[in-house]
Scaffold this active site. Structure first.
Site, PDB file in Angstrom:
ATOM      1  N   THR A 170       8.445  22.555 -25.661  1.00 36.68           N
ATOM      2  CA  THR A 170       8.470  22.963 -24.259  1.00 36.68           C
ATOM      3  C   THR A 170       7.114  22.745 -23.609  1.00 36.68           C
ATOM      4  OG1 THR A 170      10.244  24.584 -24.559  1.00 36.68           O
ATOM      5  CG2 THR A 170       8.760  24.933 -22.701  1.00 36.68           C
TER       6      THR A 170
ATOM      7  N   GLN B 241      15.861  15.946 -29.555  1.00 37.31           N
ATOM      8  CA  GLN B 241      17.060  15.930 -30.386  1.00 37.31           C
ATOM      9  C   GLN B 241      17.212  14.671 -31.221  1.00 37.31           C
ATOM     10  OE1 GLN B 241      19.210  18.264 -31.071  1.00 37.31           O
ATOM     11  NE2 GLN B 241      18.407  19.790 -29.645  1.00 37.31           N
TER      12      GLN B 241
ATOM     13  N   SER C  90       9.770  17.950 -30.649  1.00 36.76           N
ATOM     14  CA  SER C  90       9.551  19.290 -31.190  1.00 36.76           C
ATOM     15  C   SER C  90       9.922  19.307 -32.667  1.00 36.76           C
ATOM     16  CB  SER C  90      10.398  20.313 -30.428  1.00 36.76           C
ATOM     17  OG  SER C  90      10.090  21.631 -30.828  1.00 36.76           O
TER      18      SER C  90
ATOM     19  N   HIS D  66      10.604  21.571 -34.937  1.00 34.07           N
ATOM     20  CA  HIS D  66      11.660  22.395 -35.537  1.00 34.07           C
ATOM     21  C   HIS D  66      13.052  21.810 -35.319  1.00 34.07           C
ATOM     22  CE1 HIS D  66      11.999  23.948 -31.410  1.00 34.07           C
ATOM     23  NE2 HIS D  66      13.176  24.426 -31.750  1.00 34.07           N
TER      24      HIS D  66
ATOM     25  N   CYS E 205      30.674  33.092 -21.027  1.00 38.25           N
ATOM     26  CA  CYS E 205      31.012  34.359 -21.676  1.00 38.25           C
ATOM     27  C   CYS E 205      29.965  34.788 -22.699  1.00 38.25           C
ATOM     28  CB  CYS E 205      32.361  34.246 -22.376  1.00 38.25           C
ATOM     29  SG  CYS E 205      33.675  33.584 -21.354  1.00 38.25           S
TER      30      CYS E 205
END
Length: 460
Positions: free
Chosen positions: A70, A177, A194, A196, A320
């Site tokens: 980020t 990704q 990133s 991780h 939801c």
């Protein structure tokens, strides 16, 4: 427990663990110092940078390490925009970018800049022609992810980069990704990642800025990482990140083929096993380990809890499961069903037996959730009794408005309409998606005294 949420964070790779432990002993000193311990730390940092740059496809002096992916995105966007402020303040992003990119765009807009958001098709992919059309003389930067984090769709980076290069506009690619699977093709200008996401430790991001790209780091200056990432480097984690990226790349070709077979198994069998399901994302141009589907008449949060109890860790973009009660911005941009959304993202090494067990457990789990909510059966029909009906679903949340619509659609004759009153933002997405899945006509929406009225015409 089967961990199926690698798109959020991949399990730590064994090589990363070994490198981390080893570098804790060797890489604790300040790499900027000239004494023995500092020189040893500098050698480790330089080796990690070279290894990472080789995997990324850039020069070592073009790559810096940041405290997170980020942070890499925020620094990259801000630095590129500042470096080209004389050109203009126009920024282009896609509608399905990671939130880090969209937040950077919001900050830019709040500061007086202008942002154009390029839409996507129903598979989640941008049209390169739309990106080219969005380019202007005052465009300072364009951003496009290499592949989507929620549905796995790969983006046409090469073609967008070609259009940007022709216009003299740098392209920033969020490759978080996809980096574990291979280099990002195309003539990009900036790239972020990133650790991780590929099995490295958390807290390590990377930012690559090609030579010749105008870039002005923002914030207080620092002598570390070319002034682009202030603060003491987390050297053990950086070494582990580089080691794990090389390790997963060495395994990528064989593992990608294996995971594609497993995700294709899920994509093809879920609609056969569970009625009223929409599998989303591009069927072929997608990452190896991600498959996403949405289930009508299902409370996403309840479904995730039930799957967790059954031994499966999965994720969701359903409204939801969110505190804001709004669907994922990715699903909204695609215009697909959001309720009962499940993202399965398989980490390398996932067992075929776990996938088979997931497919065995899923139908009964979905059926149980639907039964609790009073959802209609897939073949349920009702005798027509009147030309028009009003369904009052005000104050009721996803998936209740769609469930109530499905229960009464048979109460009107072909050509009759059902007006659904709802104040749930998810209804704006899920009611049109239901119509497309069930062969009914979505007429549109109208303002109501409370909430919104969604009009559906029965066509079959």
């Amino acid at each position: 427990m089967a961990y199926f949420d690698a798109a959020s964070a991949a399990p730590l790779h064994p090589v990363a663990r070994q490198a981390l432990l080893a570098s804790l002993d060797e890489g604790w000193a300040d790499p900027a110092r000239l004494y023995r311990e500092g020189r040893r730390a500098r050698l480790l940092l330089d080796a990690a940078r070279e290894a990472m740059a080789e995997c990324v496809g850039c020069r070592p002096d073009e790559l810096v390490f940041t405290p997170s992916g980020t942070r890499a995105v925020h620094s990259g966007v801000a630095g590129a925009l500042a470096g080209r402020r004389r050109v203009g303040s126009h920024l282009i992003v896609s509608a399905v970018e990671h939130s880090s990119v969209l937040h950077a765009a919001e900050a830019h807009e709040a500061g007086g800049g202008e942002v154009t958001q390029v839409g996507v098709d129903r598979a989640g992919a941008v049209d390169p022609a739309a990106y080219a059309a969005a380019l202007r003389e005052d465009t300072a930067l364009a951003c496009l992810q290499s592949a989507n984090h929620e549905v796995g769709t790969e983006q046409p980076v090469s073609r967008v980069a070609e259009a940007c290069r022709a216009a003299g506009v740098p392209l920033l690619v969020d490759a978080a990704q996809s980096l574990g699977w291979g280099r990002v093709e195309g003539d990009w200008s900036l790239l972020t990642g990133s650790a991780h996401k590929w099995g490295g430790p958390s807290g390590v991001g990377l930012l690559a800025v090609r030579k010749g790209v105008r870039f002005a780091p923002q914030g207080p200056g620092d002598e570390r990482e070319s002034g682009r990432a202030p603060g003491f480097e987390n050297l053990p984690a950086i070494v582990a990140a580089a080691a794990s990226l090389r390790a997963v790349r060495a395994e990528a070709t064989a593992e990608a083929a294996r995971l594609r077979e497993l995700t294709e198994r899920i994509r093809s069998r879920v609609p056969e096993l569970v009625p009223d399901v929409e599998v989303v994302g591009d069927p072929s141009r997608r990452l190896p380990g991600i498959v996403t589907f949405s289930c009508l008449y299902v409370d996403g949060e309840t479904l995730l809890h039930e799957l967790d109890r059954a031994g499966f860790s999965v994720s969701s973009g359903s409204s939801c499961t969110s505190s804001t009660l709004t669907p994922s911005h990715v699903l909204r941009a695609m215009g697909v069903l959001s309720e009962g959304n499940v993202r399965v993202s398989l980490p390398p090494g996932s067992a075929a037996e776990d996938v088979e067990r997931f497919l065995e457990v899923l139908p009964g789990t979905v059926a149980a959730v639907r039964e609790k909510l009073g959802a209609p059966a897939a073949t349920e029909t009702v005798r027509a009794v009147g030309p028009d009906l009003v369904v009052d679903a005000l104050g009721r949340r996803c998936p209740i408005p769609v469930i109530e619509l499905a229960k009464v659609i048979g109460d009107v004759p072909v050509g009759g309409t059902v007006r659904v009153l709802s104040d749930d933002e998810a209804a704006r997405l899920d009611i049109p998606a239901w119509c497309e899945m069930r062969g009914q006509e979505y007429v549109g929406e109208e303002p109501a005294e409370r909430g919104t009225a969604y009009l559906v015409r029965r066509t079959s």
